[in-house]
Design an enzyme around this catalytic site. Structure first.
Site, PDB file in Angstrom:
ATOM      1  N   GLY A   9      42.387 104.821  29.180  1.00  0.00           N
ATOM      2  CA  GLY A   9      42.839 103.766  28.270  1.00  0.00           C
ATOM      3  C   GLY A   9      43.650 104.272  27.093  1.00  0.00           C
ATOM      4  O   GLY A   9      43.738 103.599  26.066  1.00  0.00           O
ATOM      5  N   ASN A  26      46.848 104.490  26.681  1.00  0.00           N
ATOM      6  CA  ASN A  26      47.956 103.589  26.352  1.00  0.00           C
ATOM      7  C   ASN A  26      47.457 102.297  25.719  1.00  0.00           C
ATOM      8  O   ASN A  26      48.123 101.742  24.843  1.00  0.00           O
ATOM      9  CB  ASN A  26      48.811 103.313  27.597  1.00  0.00           C
ATOM     10  N   MET A  40      45.315 100.917  38.171  1.00  0.00           N
ATOM     11  CA  MET A  40      45.583 101.544  39.469  1.00  0.00           C
ATOM     12  C   MET A  40      45.370 100.602  40.657  1.00  0.00           C
ATOM     13  O   MET A  40      45.027 101.040  41.746  1.00  0.00           O
ATOM     14  CB  MET A  40      44.725 102.804  39.628  1.00  0.00           C
ATOM     15  N   ARG A  41      45.557  99.320  40.410  1.00  0.00           N
ATOM     16  CA  ARG A  41      45.450  98.346  41.494  1.00  0.00           C
ATOM     17  C   ARG A  41      46.754  97.576  41.610  1.00  0.00           C
ATOM     18  O   ARG A  41      47.353  97.212  40.593  1.00  0.00           O
ATOM     19  CB  ARG A  41      44.313  97.356  41.224  1.00  0.00           C
ATOM     20  N   ASN A  83      54.683  96.755  33.437  1.00  0.00           N
ATOM     21  CA  ASN A  83      54.039  97.968  33.946  1.00  0.00           C
ATOM     22  C   ASN A  83      54.717  99.201  33.367  1.00  0.00           C
ATOM     23  O   ASN A  83      55.912  99.213  33.112  1.00  0.00           O
ATOM     24  CB  ASN A  83      54.097  98.021  35.478  1.00  0.00           C
ATOM     25  N   HIS A 126      55.290 103.232  34.197  1.00  0.00           N
ATOM     26  CA  HIS A 126      55.238 104.178  35.312  1.00  0.00           C
ATOM     27  C   HIS A 126      55.692 105.555  34.830  1.00  0.00           C
ATOM     28  O   HIS A 126      56.730 105.667  34.177  1.00  0.00           O
ATOM     29  CB  HIS A 126      56.139 103.696  36.459  1.00  0.00           C
TER      30      HIS A 126
END
Length: 196
Positions: free
Chosen positions: A16, A18, A94-95, A111, A113
């Site tokens: 967590g 971020n 991660m889903r 998102n 990445h």
């Protein structure tokens, strides 16, 4: 008249960090937002403790819940609507999100990445860039859509891979870039400066 703060939900699966960076930016006045809900994809994410200590609302799933990902996303959408969420910030979640969520929040699921998309999609992007011998990698912030790591790109930042880097060195610099730029991009969204 000042616009109300953007109501955010932050999705996590791990430490967590971020989420913490986003929360700190809010507390420092650098991000006009409130975190209304934290969604964790598992019940052992370290970020859950931070959320609890900060008094943030939490919705926690276990990996077994994801036997039916669409049912999970339907429950998440219900919670997002209850909290009047405007944008979702995926922060190491991660889903893969399903159309159930994406259709309810079109171009409002952001998102982060840890690579320069379209290179190195997937869950091991930092390692993939390192093992490929890339001289430059970086971060991408994009809107999520039904194609994994293929949504409209909002922002990219390059991170050099130095000759004597270990994978840990590279990871540290990637995370530093994430923590710096993710809250900044969310602030641009909060100000209405980002269009698809």
């Amino acid at each position: 008249m000042a616009k109300d703060s953007m109501k955010l939900a932050v999705f996590i699966s791990g430490t967590g960090t971020n989420m913490v960076a986003i929360h700190n930016a809010i507390k420092d006045g650098a991000l006009d937002a409130t975190i209304e809900l934290i969604v964790s994809s598992n019940d052992y994410a370290k970020g859950i403790d931070y959320a609890r200590n900060e008094g943030l609302d939490l919705l926690v799933f276990t990996p077994a819940d994801y036997d039916d990902p669409e049912a999970v996303d339907a429950r998440i959408v219900e919670a997002l609507e209850e909290h009047d969420i405007e944008y979702v910030a995926m922060a190491g979640y991660m889903r893969k999100v399903t159309p159930v969520l994406l259709d309810a929040f079109p171009n409002r699921v952001v998102n982060l990445h840890p690579a320069l998309l379209p290179k190195h999609r997937g869950a091991h992007a930092i390692q993939d860039a390192f093992e490929a011998g890339d001289e430059v990698t970086g971060i991408t912030i994009h809107f999520a859509n039904e194609e994994y790591d293929k949504g409209p790109i909002i922002f990219q930042h390059e991170v050099p891979v130095l000759p004597d880097d270990t994978i840990d060195d590279l990871e540290t610099r990637i995370h530093a870039a994430e923590h710096e730029y993710y809250p900044q991009v969310l602030q641009q969204i909060a100000r209405g400066e980002v269009q698809v």
